[in-house]
Each structure stands twice: as C-alpha cells, then as structure tokens.
Design an enzyme around this catalytic site. Sequence first.
Site, mmCIF file in Angstrom:
data_model
loop_
_atom_site.group_PDB
_atom_site.id
_atom_site.type_symbol
_atom_site.label_atom_id
_atom_site.label_comp_id
_atom_site.label_asym_id
_atom_site.label_seq_id
_atom_site.Cartn_x
_atom_site.Cartn_y
_atom_site.Cartn_z
ATOM 1 N N LYS A 296 79.667 9.995 -35.893
ATOM 2 C CA LYS A 296 80.463 10.154 -37.110
ATOM 3 C C LYS A 296 81.290 8.926 -37.457
ATOM 4 C CE LYS A 296 79.045 14.304 -38.073
ATOM 5 N NZ LYS A 296 78.296 14.646 -39.272
HETATM 6 N N1 PMP Z 1 76.289 17.102 -33.075
HETATM 7 C C1 PMP Z 1 77.618 17.155 -33.184
HETATM 8 C C2 PMP Z 1 78.442 17.290 -31.950
HETATM 9 C C3 PMP Z 1 78.223 17.109 -34.460
HETATM 10 O O1 PMP Z 1 79.555 17.170 -34.579
HETATM 11 C C4 PMP Z 1 77.384 17.002 -35.605
HETATM 12 C C5 PMP Z 1 78.017 16.983 -36.968
HETATM 13 N N2 PMP Z 1 78.409 18.207 -37.504
HETATM 14 C C6 PMP Z 1 75.992 16.971 -35.437
HETATM 15 C C7 PMP Z 1 75.484 17.009 -34.149
HETATM 16 C C8 PMP Z 1 75.035 16.917 -36.584
HETATM 17 O O2 PMP Z 1 75.069 15.699 -37.299
HETATM 18 P P1 PMP Z 1 74.892 15.726 -38.873
HETATM 19 O O3 PMP Z 1 76.139 16.359 -39.441
HETATM 20 O O4 PMP Z 1 74.772 14.292 -39.275
HETATM 21 O O5 PMP Z 1 73.702 16.534 -39.209
#
Ligand code: PMP
Length: 344
Positions: A48
């Site tokens: 992120k």
């Molecule tokens: N794994 C974790 C621990 C996350 O916090 C997130 C984000 N919500 C994701 C996977 C998935 O990533 P994305 O939001 O880019 O699909």
Amino acid sequence: MKKEIKAYNSILELIGNTPLIKLNKITEGLKGDFYAKVEAFNPGHSTKDRIALYIIEEAERRGILKPGDTIVETTSGNTGFSLAMVSIIKGYKCILAISSKSSPDKIDMLKSMGAKVYVCPAQVAADDPRSYYEVAKRLHEENPGSVYINQYFNELNIEAHYKTTGPEIWEQTKGQVTHVVACTGTGGTLSGTAKFLKEQNPNVRILGIDAYGSVLKKYHETREFDPAEIYPYRIEGLGKNLIPSSTDFDLIDTYVKVTDEESAHMTRQLAQTEAIFAGYTSGAVIQAIKQYAEAGEFDENSMVIAILPDHGSRYMSKVYSDEWMETQGFLNSIKEESKVEFIK
Ligand code: PMP
C-alpha cells in the site's frame, strides 16, 4: 565542499522496487518456477506504500492538496499506515476509519504514526452509517479541504500498480512471466499489474484470489452482485462485501476462493519453510497456488509470480498466535514442535 554521501532524502524514496525471491520448498512438487514479490520490503512494510505515495503526489500535481491539508481514508490497516507515513513526510494530517476486524497491532501502529483513528464495527452493511465507508465519507465532509483517498473507487489505485508493480515484474523476469497470482481487496494491485503485463504479452495469465464470504469471485463469473455470498470471515484485506471499481474484472482470467484455516496454516508454513515472515493474505496466495496447481493451471514452463502483500509482524495476535489459532478452531493442525514450551 562536502563529498556526496550515499543516503536517501527521506523514507519515501525507498518505496517500490521490491525483490523477487524464489520459492524453493513450499512449492516443492508443483510444476513450474515460483517467485514471491515480497512487498514487505517497502518501508511501510506493505504494497500500500505504492498507492499512498502515488495518489497523494497525483493530488499535489493537480493542486488538490496543499501543505497542512487532511487526508481521510477507510483502511484495513495497511493503507492507513502508508498514508500516515507519507503524511508525516509531506506535512498532512491523516484521519483513518478502520474496521474492528483489524488486529489491535494494526490500530496501535496507526496511532504511533500520528494518525487519528476511528474503529468501526465490521459486521454491518457497507451503507450502514457506522460502516467504515460511511464514517470516512462523513469525516471527509466535516473536514473542509480534506482529500478522501477512497481506494475502493479510485482509478489512481490501479494506475499506481500499472506504473510500478507491473513494470517491475516485467523487468525482473525479463519478460518471461507467465502467471501472476494475487489476493484482491480493492483489486488495485492485481488490476494495475495485469494491465501493464497484458499490454506487453496478452498471454500472461492473471489469477485472482477471493475469500469465502466475499462477492468478488461470483461477480467475476456472472457480473452479478449476490448478497447471499456475504458472511463473516477472518482474513483481513482479502475479498469484499461490495464491488470495487478499483478492480478491472475483465483483466482477471479466473478466481479461486481460499479458506481462513488453510490460509492461516500456509502463512505459518511460509515462514518456516522459506523464512519469509509475511501476513495472512500471503498465506492465502500460497494456498491459492496449490489450488491452481491442482486444477492444472501450471506446467514445466510456467514462471509464476506470487504477490505477497505485507509483513508478518502485523499479525502477531492473529495467525502467529497459538491462542488465536485455538480460538478459531485451527490449532489441531499446528505441528507439536512449533508450540512454545514454558519451563517452570
Ligand atoms: N492483503 C492485504 C493484507 C491487504 O491489506 C490488501 C488490501 N486491502 C490486499 C491484500 C489486497 O490488495 P488490493 O487492495 O490491491 O487488492
């Protein structure tokens, strides 16, 4: 005249360019070569960081954010940490609405990074005024001059990965990548990566992962939002109870669903076989690889990239806690020798 030293100007310069690490043991017996893109190497310890930096800098470029302004977001924890980190360096205030499902470690971390945190009940509908979406919207309205990052409905989320994660994988694999496997929450990681890679080679297979209790897999297959798919589950950050516009479903070839229990065990196994200490959704990725392999997705020529989103330290009171595993009914399958022994 001082000599130029080898140093970064701030922690933000370390975002991105995460390593690919070969998986040697946990994928033993499966056809193909498997590499983990370990996003915990970002300075905020998760993927992120990429979207936090990209979206904030895009808002600056467009003249929407000025020094002293406020950033508001809904977050399962990682996005909040990354936004708080970027806010400190760039001089913004940061307000975060977080789900009560998120681990206490994550909430404390956000506080430690100077963010104002609101914890919202997890088991309410997305349009309930207490949901973290609605609370964030209200906080945005109540704070004039604030910017709502809105990662589930922001095309810049996809763009951040289109500009960074996708090109990195293409370059690191010298264009030989055949499959990418990733969890989808907002869908930004997989969609942005997929968009870049499919432009280079339309045959790259994009394999999504969803949770039991989430609507994404069924929506991908039917383009129908089915509320009957929704029920509580444990994994944070994977799957959703709404359809995010930050997911480009046309770019994802197929989905599998993974269970809380198998993903929890895979998270622990990943640490104990590859020494990669990663989060709960990283275990979900390994579990999904096993299911995709079982379904005949890979062959000897496959080069599979598994995106591992965050660091294990965020889950000490969850998958890495025997007590938590026991409460979930997951403890039976923990190996005896890995349990802690107390000498009296
Ligand atoms: N794994 C974790 C621990 C996350 O916090 C997130 C984000 N919500 C994701 C996977 C998935 O990533 P994305 O939001 O880019 O699909």
